[in-house]
Design an enzyme around this catalytic site. Sequence first.
Site, PDB file in Angstrom:
ATOM      1  N   HIS A 272       3.205   4.598  12.766  1.00  0.00           N
ATOM      2  CA  HIS A 272       3.577   4.388  11.362  1.00  0.00           C
ATOM      3  C   HIS A 272       4.631   5.430  11.018  1.00  0.00           C
ATOM      4  O   HIS A 272       4.336   6.622  10.983  1.00  0.00           O
ATOM      5  CB  HIS A 272       2.313   4.549  10.504  1.00  0.00           C
ATOM      6  CG  HIS A 272       2.532   4.541   9.026  1.00  0.00           C
ATOM      7  ND1 HIS A 272       2.286   3.430   8.239  1.00  0.00           N
ATOM      8  CD2 HIS A 272       2.964   5.506   8.164  1.00  0.00           C
ATOM      9  CE1 HIS A 272       2.540   3.719   6.970  1.00  0.00           C
ATOM     10  NE2 HIS A 272       2.953   4.966   6.888  1.00  0.00           N
TER      11      HIS A 272
ATOM     12  N   ARG B 232       0.843  -1.198   0.000  1.00  0.00           N
ATOM     13  CA  ARG B 232       0.000   0.000   0.000  1.00  0.00           C
ATOM     14  C   ARG B 232       0.882   1.254   0.000  1.00  0.00           C
ATOM     15  O   ARG B 232       0.863   2.024  -0.948  1.00  0.00           O
ATOM     16  CB  ARG B 232      -0.945  -0.007   1.211  1.00  0.00           C
ATOM     17  CG  ARG B 232      -2.138   0.940   1.056  1.00  0.00           C
ATOM     18  CD  ARG B 232      -1.831   2.376   1.446  1.00  0.00           C
ATOM     19  NE  ARG B 232      -1.276   2.472   2.795  1.00  0.00           N
ATOM     20  CZ  ARG B 232      -0.659   3.551   3.230  1.00  0.00           C
ATOM     21  NH1 ARG B 232      -0.503   4.603   2.439  1.00  0.00           N
ATOM     22  NH2 ARG B 232      -0.153   3.590   4.451  1.00  0.00           N
ATOM     23  N   ASP B 233       1.747   1.425   1.017  1.00  0.00           N
ATOM     24  CA  ASP B 233       2.603   2.629   1.023  1.00  0.00           C
ATOM     25  C   ASP B 233       3.589   2.557  -0.147  1.00  0.00           C
ATOM     26  O   ASP B 233       3.946   3.578  -0.753  1.00  0.00           O
ATOM     27  CB  ASP B 233       3.342   2.760   2.365  1.00  0.00           C
ATOM     28  CG  ASP B 233       3.514   4.216   2.791  1.00  0.00           C
ATOM     29  OD1 ASP B 233       3.836   5.046   1.927  1.00  0.00           O
ATOM     30  OD2 ASP B 233       3.348   4.538   3.982  1.00  0.00           O
TER      31      ASP B 233
ATOM     32  N   HIS C  72       7.923   7.332   8.902  1.00  0.00           N
ATOM     33  CA  HIS C  72       8.632   7.579   7.637  1.00  0.00           C
ATOM     34  C   HIS C  72      10.063   7.967   7.973  1.00  0.00           C
ATOM     35  O   HIS C  72      10.348   8.459   9.067  1.00  0.00           O
ATOM     36  CB  HIS C  72       7.917   8.642   6.796  1.00  0.00           C
ATOM     37  CG  HIS C  72       6.772   8.070   6.015  1.00  0.00           C
ATOM     38  ND1 HIS C  72       6.895   7.611   4.728  1.00  0.00           N
ATOM     39  CD2 HIS C  72       5.490   7.835   6.377  1.00  0.00           C
ATOM     40  CE1 HIS C  72       5.725   7.140   4.312  1.00  0.00           C
ATOM     41  NE2 HIS C  72       4.849   7.251   5.297  1.00  0.00           N
TER      42      HIS C  72
ATOM     43  N   HIS D 244       2.965   4.329  -3.590  1.00  0.00           N
ATOM     44  CA  HIS D 244       3.460   5.694  -3.823  1.00  0.00           C
ATOM     45  C   HIS D 244       4.827   5.675  -4.504  1.00  0.00           C
ATOM     46  O   HIS D 244       5.113   6.484  -5.383  1.00  0.00           O
ATOM     47  CB  HIS D 244       3.637   6.448  -2.489  1.00  0.00           C
ATOM     48  CG  HIS D 244       2.369   6.890  -1.850  1.00  0.00           C
ATOM     49  ND1 HIS D 244       1.505   7.771  -2.445  1.00  0.00           N
ATOM     50  CD2 HIS D 244       1.825   6.598  -0.638  1.00  0.00           C
ATOM     51  CE1 HIS D 244       0.480   8.006  -1.633  1.00  0.00           C
ATOM     52  NE2 HIS D 244       0.645   7.300  -0.536  1.00  0.00           N
TER      53      HIS D 244
END
Lengths: 347, 347
Positions: free
Chosen positions: B197, B15-16, B199, B19
């Site tokens: 979550h 999903r991520d 980054h 991108h």
Amino acid sequence: MPDKPSITVCDATLRDGSHAYSHQITLEQVRTYAAASEAAGFSFLEVGHGNGLGASSLQVGESLVPEGDMLRAAKACLRRTKLSVHVIPGFATIQRDIAGALEAGVELFRVGCHCTEADITQRHIGHVRSVGREAWGVLMMSHMASKDVLLEEAKKMQSYGAQGIVLMDSAGAYFPADVTEKIGLLAGRLDVPVGFHAHDNLGLSIANSLAALEAGARIIDGTAKGFGAGAGNAPLELLAAVLRQRGYPTSLDFYKALDVAEVAAKLFAGSLPSASGITIVSGLAGVFSGFAKPVQRAATQLGVDPRDVFFELGRRKVVGGQEDIILEVANELARRKNGANPGAPAP
Amino acid sequence: MPDKPSITVCDATLRDGSHAYSHQITLEQVRTYAAASEAAGFSFLEVGHGNGLGASSLQVGESLVPEGDMLRAAKACLRRTKLSVHVIPGFATIQRDIAGALEAGVELFRVGCHCTEADITQRHIGHVRSVGREAWGVLMMSHMASKDVLLEEAKKMQSYGAQGIVLMDSAGAYFPADVTEKIGLLAGRLDVPVGFHAHDNLGLSIANSLAALEAGARIIDGTAKGFGAGAGNAPLELLAAVLRQRGYPTSLDFYKALDVAEVAAKLFAGSLPSASGITIVSGLAGVFSGFAKPVQRAATQLGVDPRDVFFELGRRKVVGGQEDIILEVANELARRKNGANPGAPAP
């Protein structure tokens, strides 16, 4: 932000990166990178073989370019940024290697040893100081000693004349709390600045560097894009960002410090470090990252999992120079796996 | 290590990572990766467009494969690992998108919104619960709100029926102390498990995840090799290592959790995220990483430094959906640079 101390940022790209490049760095790469490092305003640029002065050899790998040529090529590109070298007594001799580096204009000698063997650095540190150059002490594989042992060893180096002490996390095994504890003690008890040199095996190089700064470190090492042994080092471009965000004064030009990452990415494309199952287990096991290639070779040859080899090397507390144990361990794991030695005691 | 709580590890790679792959993930890649995720024992595998259910569009990018096909392909490979989706009301409708996902066998719906807009998740969370499936609430760009505001928004989601609350550091802007403060408050004051979550814009994704766990998080997100927006996420292989080293029980097979990194490296070679000057400044400025590509386009077009654009976007507290401001900011920087507007007030 006037309350934060100024930080000395050391660029080890052209030394630790030598490990990641099988010591094949060219003079053109040295010149291009040194110019970028100078523009970024790093305090020191460390240049040479991954294992330091005089280490180029069949045993640990031969440098493509003679050491003196690399040092002179770098020196010619530097003005504000000072030239430094890594020195391990045993590889580096005073008569040949330190003399040559002095002639090439090296300004800082970082004299290192396994973290419990500071004694062996006395003559080298003393000599550098006697000729009027700067010398620091470097304690490698520092995760293997307690904070009290590290303090004792660092005090020895300080008594020999070291003007700075750097703890290296050579295996990339530290968690931030470990760094806080050890750097905190040294920074509080030594009379010289304390530094930290991270590896990224557990993805914690920036967090550990930050923990070191918060615990009182005034010197921090990094490499562009993390270009260094094993999983690589704390990336300089990320160090520049966190130093800026946390308000630590430095000599850096921020955007040009970010740019070294792109320079290194172009110069060393295809050889930049990246975490893998091997480097991760090497960090968990606390084994020197430089063992990755021989471990992989032995594991493939004997049909065992290289990660099992690393865990066993960690249990045996193997250090650099004991590469012969790799094959012994791989052999034993193969015997166990194949049931050829069913009576062997459980590990 | 019986005193540590069990941790739910969520795999957001499919999903991520969408991108990072311009939403061009194929069914074959879904199947290969889902099998590896199942073997590794992750609790949930999140699949779909980067912006979640129903987001495939000209505006934010079209998925190569219809959503329902991706979900069914993944579901067919999963047994212990449960299938989850990201849901942003506005993109995802209840009638069309949630209904389709229910038919495809999705077991967990993670309903997200900008961190101050929990109200918009009420109907979606309520609907998922009413049909007997699991729903969590996700607060995105959570660095932009205080811990007290986050607690209030999280409590709303809990009142709507959310069975877990995840804070997303969508810009990669957090330092570990920020995570400790916010997760600590939520974990202490909510009745449902709290998650994080990360980054990696500032190289702190693993340290921030660790800080979240130590502050009471019971859910942690990651992606294989960090395959995700901007500088990517907390790499699952590194999360597996630190969870193991710190003694947190999980459902993972450790070596197979390391292996997902190699599977992703092969499947998505050339598209794996890596820190750059742009992603670093994006993190420092606290701007959503997904802005990197439009910012670079606008900066090139107008001859300004993309890093200056990011800093200015950060000053303006721009959030996802406000992409039109990028060109406006780049234009203004170009005007200032070219002196066409010398009477403009200093910023």
